[in-house]
Write a protein that holds these residues in place. Structure first.
Motif, PDB file in Angstrom:
ATOM      1  N   ASN A 108      -8.951   5.702  -5.345  1.00  0.00           N
ATOM      2  CA  ASN A 108      -7.833   5.795  -6.292  1.00  0.00           C
ATOM      3  C   ASN A 108      -6.863   4.627  -6.138  1.00  0.00           C
ATOM      4  O   ASN A 108      -6.278   4.168  -7.123  1.00  0.00           O
ATOM      5  N   LEU A 109      -6.704   4.150  -4.899  1.00  0.00           N
ATOM      6  CA  LEU A 109      -5.854   2.978  -4.693  1.00  0.00           C
ATOM      7  C   LEU A 109      -6.437   1.755  -5.392  1.00  0.00           C
ATOM      8  O   LEU A 109      -5.723   0.986  -6.037  1.00  0.00           O
ATOM      9  N   GLU A 164       0.698   4.254  -2.682  1.00  0.00           N
ATOM     10  CA  GLU A 164       0.420   5.625  -2.235  1.00  0.00           C
ATOM     11  C   GLU A 164       1.493   6.575  -2.759  1.00  0.00           C
ATOM     12  O   GLU A 164       1.195   7.690  -3.185  1.00  0.00           O
ATOM     13  N   GLN A 216       0.829  -1.203   0.000  1.00  0.00           N
ATOM     14  CA  GLN A 216       0.000   0.000   0.000  1.00  0.00           C
ATOM     15  C   GLN A 216       0.864   1.253   0.000  1.00  0.00           C
ATOM     16  O   GLN A 216       0.565   2.229  -0.708  1.00  0.00           O
ATOM     17  N   GLU A 217       1.942   1.249   0.786  1.00  0.00           N
ATOM     18  CA  GLU A 217       2.812   2.424   0.841  1.00  0.00           C
ATOM     19  C   GLU A 217       3.426   2.734  -0.529  1.00  0.00           C
ATOM     20  O   GLU A 217       3.562   3.896  -0.911  1.00  0.00           O
ATOM     21  N   LEU A 227       0.816   7.367  -6.398  1.00  0.00           N
ATOM     22  CA  LEU A 227      -0.253   8.364  -6.546  1.00  0.00           C
ATOM     23  C   LEU A 227       0.253   9.756  -6.209  1.00  0.00           C
ATOM     24  O   LEU A 227      -0.047  10.734  -6.924  1.00  0.00           O
ATOM     25  N   GLU A 228       0.991   9.879  -5.120  1.00  0.00           N
ATOM     26  CA  GLU A 228       1.504  11.192  -4.719  1.00  0.00           C
ATOM     27  C   GLU A 228       2.417  11.779  -5.779  1.00  0.00           C
ATOM     28  O   GLU A 228       2.344  12.970  -6.089  1.00  0.00           O
ATOM     29  N   VAL A 252      -4.566  10.624  -2.569  1.00  0.00           N
ATOM     30  CA  VAL A 252      -4.443   9.267  -2.041  1.00  0.00           C
ATOM     31  C   VAL A 252      -5.733   8.924  -1.311  1.00  0.00           C
ATOM     32  O   VAL A 252      -5.929   9.254  -0.151  1.00  0.00           O
ATOM     33  N   THR A 253      -6.639   8.287  -2.054  1.00  0.00           N
ATOM     34  CA  THR A 253      -7.909   7.845  -1.479  1.00  0.00           C
ATOM     35  C   THR A 253      -8.050   6.350  -1.725  1.00  0.00           C
ATOM     36  O   THR A 253      -7.358   5.768  -2.570  1.00  0.00           O
ATOM     37  N   GLN A 254      -8.958   5.728  -0.980  1.00  0.00           N
ATOM     38  CA  GLN A 254      -9.188   4.290  -1.161  1.00  0.00           C
ATOM     39  C   GLN A 254      -9.653   4.005  -2.578  1.00  0.00           C
ATOM     40  O   GLN A 254      -9.250   3.020  -3.192  1.00  0.00           O
TER      41      GLN A 254
END
Length: 199
Positions: free
Chosen positions: A52-53, A38, A34-35, A41-42, A48-50
């Motif tokens: 978009n993940l 994230e 997940q990191e 995305l950044e 960084v939303t659920q």
């Protein structure tokens, strides 16, 4: 938390050591955390939303995995080529090697060098190692169509380099060289083996 894991198949065509191959492939499995996602995305300036993940995870498709696998395969092939090159160099260090070539005259012409008496040069020394050049001409081969050049050097590559030098600036520099054909000393029927001990 593991969101997606890209597994590389561990089934091997090599039956005698499947465990070794499986362990090697396990070492390059790729885990998408997940990191990591994230951070992607950044870097793309995406919030960084659920949602978009989840959308990003959906992009990790079989097609993407195939591209990734192809890239890894190419890198492994490159590694294998390097391994083969190192293996060949290691084998070459066990020299010296002897290679031989027929050096013909230019098409329609006899080989000028072939009219000379056969001869050997031994330039071996502690700096260059083994460097022996034997030329068998018509007095040994019975023909003026070609001369046979036997070169003994530390490696097979050095033999070929020595031949190139002899064709341009050495023994054949005043000859019109035509076809150059490597011969197998193990199966060649002329007198190269018989003459070897006389030099």
């Amino acid at each position: 938390m593991i969101i997606q894991e890209c597994k590389i198949p561990t089934k091997s065509k090599v039956d005698d050591q499947p465990d070794v191959i499986a362990r090697a492939l396990d070492n390059i499995n790729i885990k998408w955390c997940q990191e990591d996602l994230e951070g992607i995305l950044e870097n793309a300036a995406i919030p960084v939303t659920q949602e978009n993940l989840e959308r990003l995870c959906k992009q990790i498709t079989d097609e993407f995995k195939a591209i990734l696998f192809e890239d890894i395969t190419e890198r492994l092939q490159f590694i294998a080529i390097n391994m083969r090159t190192k293996e060949m160099r290691t084998k070459e260090k066990k020299g010296p090697y002897t290679r031989a070539w027929k050096v013909y005259g230019r098409e329609g012409q006899q080989q000028r060098e072939s009219f000379r008496e056969s001869h050997t040069y031994n330039f071996s020394n502690k700096y260059e190692g083994t460097r022996i050049i034997t030329v068998l001409n018509s007095d040994k081969t019975g023909t003026n169509q070609y001369s046979i050049v036997k070169i003994t050097r530390n490696t097979r590559r050095e033999c070929a380099s020595e031949l190139d030098g002899q064709l341009t600036d050495g023994i054949f520099e005043n000859s019109d060289v035509g076809k150059v054909e490597e011969i197998d000393l193990d199966y060649h029927s002329d007198s190269t083996k018989q003459e070897e001990n006389k030099w």
